[in-house]
Design an enzyme around this catalytic site. Structure first.
Site, PDB file in Angstrom:
ATOM      1  N   LYS A  45      64.416  33.562  59.029  1.00 26.68           N
ATOM      2  CA  LYS A  45      63.244  34.015  59.588  1.00 26.68           C
ATOM      3  C   LYS A  45      62.822  32.062  59.772  1.00 26.68           C
ATOM      4  O   LYS A  45      63.471  31.340  59.151  1.00 26.68           O
ATOM      5  CB  LYS A  45      62.803  34.218  59.099  1.00 26.68           C
ATOM      6  CG  LYS A  45      61.891  34.134  57.942  1.00 26.68           C
ATOM      7  CD  LYS A  45      61.034  35.278  56.944  1.00 26.68           C
ATOM      8  CE  LYS A  45      61.242  34.953  55.698  1.00 26.68           C
ATOM      9  NZ  LYS A  45      60.294  35.729  55.129  1.00 26.68           N
ATOM     10  N   TYR A  71      47.891   2.946  59.070  1.00 32.35           N
ATOM     11  CA  TYR A  71      46.340   3.435  58.960  1.00 32.35           C
ATOM     12  C   TYR A  71      45.543   3.133  57.815  1.00 32.35           C
ATOM     13  O   TYR A  71      46.116   3.381  57.557  1.00 32.35           O
ATOM     14  CB  TYR A  71      46.920   4.868  59.431  1.00 32.35           C
ATOM     15  CG  TYR A  71      46.986   5.164  60.839  1.00 32.35           C
ATOM     16  CD1 TYR A  71      46.794   4.297  62.158  1.00 32.35           C
ATOM     17  CD2 TYR A  71      48.050   6.029  61.593  1.00 32.35           C
ATOM     18  CE1 TYR A  71      46.760   4.932  63.323  1.00 32.35           C
ATOM     19  CE2 TYR A  71      49.115   6.286  62.804  1.00 32.35           C
ATOM     20  CZ  TYR A  71      48.468   5.851  63.304  1.00 32.35           C
ATOM     21  OH  TYR A  71      48.396   5.733  64.789  1.00 32.35           O
TER      22      TYR A  71
END
Ligand SMILES: *Cc1c(COP(=O)(O)O)cnc(C)c1O
Length: 366
Positions: A37, A262
């Site tokens: 999964k 940033y």
């Protein structure tokens, strides 16, 4: 076609080694279900399943779409869909996937579909809740399920299963033993009342390690296949399957007083050489690794992440490292590095692995 330079290499030899490691802990007749999964725990579920298809008895995925991807890649091994949704049941039948029917709402919806499609003995799986309180029927539902099963030949119970809540935690031994006893009761009730014997399974990876007496007929191995056991000793017996690498895009010389990234989170106090790497939080690198918490390896030396992790990039300090644009970068290539990243990201290895996004190119090497 993904041609990104940031690449997750899935090590097929390591997958095979890990599978063998768990196999030798089990009885020879115990079946193995490989859990693929979440894109094979952040790698590539199709590539992993294609590699393992002749080596395991079953695959499990969480949702129908993940199983459909395997079938479209011509993988014909039985596939258990752990958490099927009612709107996807028709696709589940079309693609010969096997649904976990975990409550009457899903059970009834599937039976209705099986009736409309005139299916005969379609393999379904029944999950019982023995303490995780996530999905599953309870003891009180057994007689009603058995009554429904007696009246239909549209479906056949391929397996009965449950899931442990704390198989990795030996302080919870009493709770886990109780879950196993609870499941054993369910299994006995079905075996007494059905004319056939469904496969029984309850153990995940850490269950196999700690409660191998409860292996029943099958075990479900996820994280162990990808190289992680319960503790450092176990993990050292396993091989790392996920190797994340990239290359240096650009190198800058940052003068004192200049900043990087940033919010100007990194301020140079001396001349610093920085390298920009094309991997960011959108690829699965947690922002918590910014500001010198995390590092990558360049020419075998640690280069700390400076400033904030951007969406698509990180900048690292390579002042003391001899390197040039285009050089290789290792983000992780062993379990220790992955564990360290998980710890610094304030999470567990499962999340660090599954966070690796589909944007990262995936290759499987054997
Ligand atoms: C994810 C999952 C597993 C695999 O667990 P691991 O700890 O990764 O081995 C097994 N069973 C169920 C029901 C799961 O959801």
């Amino acid at each position: 076609m993904n041609n990104h330079v940031t690449v997750l290499e899935i090590d097929g030899n390591a997958l095979e080694h890990n599978l063998h490691y768990f196999k030798q802990k089990l009885k020879p007749e115990t079946k193995i279900l490989a859990v693929v999964k979440a894109f094979g725990y952040g790698s590539d579920g199709v590539k992993v399943a294609d590699f393992l298809k002749d080596k395991v008895d079953y695959f499990a995925v969480a949702y129908a779409s993940e199983g459909i991807a395997l079938r479209e890649a011509n993988i014909n091994t039985p596939i258990l869909v752990l958490h099927p949704q009612i709107p996807t049941l028709a696709d589940i039948v079309t693609y010969k996937l096997e649904p976990n029917l975990y409550c009457f709402k899903v059970f009834d919806a599937f039976l209705k579909l099986a009736d409309e499609e005139s299916l005969i003995d379609y393999p379904i799986h029944l999950k019982f809740n023995t303490g995780l309180n996530r999905l599953g029927f309870k003891h009180a539902d057994i007689s009603k399920i058995l009554a429904c099963l007696k009246e239909t030949n549209h479906i056949k119970v391929q397996s009965l299963f449950s899931h442990l809540a704390a198989s990795e935690d030996l302080n919870e031994r009493d709770f886990t033993t109780n879950q196993i006893a609870n499941f054993t009761y369910v299994a006995q009730e079905f075996y007494k009342n059905l004319s056939y014997e469904p496969i029984l399974h309850v153990l995940n990876t850490s269950g196999v390690v700690n409660y191998s007496d409860a292996q029943f007929n099958m075990v479900r191995i996820g994280i162990g296949l990808y190289g992680f056991g319960n503790d450092a000793k176990e993990t050292s017996q396993l091989k790392n399957t996920h190797n994340l690498t990239s290359i240096i895009s650009q190198i800058h010389s940052i003068e004192p007083g200049e900043t990087v990234g940033y919010n100007r989170a990194f301020i140079a106090t001396e001349t610093v050489k920085s390298a920009t790497i094309p991997v960011g939080h959108a690829d699965g690198i947690s922002r918590r690794l910014g500001n010198k918490k995390g590092f990558v390896l360049i020419n075998n030396q640690k280069a700390p992440i400076i400033g904030n992790v951007c969406m698509d990039m990180i900048m690292v300090d390579v002042t003391k490292i001899e390197c040039k644009e285009g050089d290789n970068v290792i983000i992780f290539n062993n379990q220790e590095m992955i564990k360290n990243i998980a710890m610094l990201s304030e999470t567990i290895v499962y999340e660090t692995l599954t966070a690796i996004s589909p944007r990262v190119k995936k290759i499987l090497t054997k």
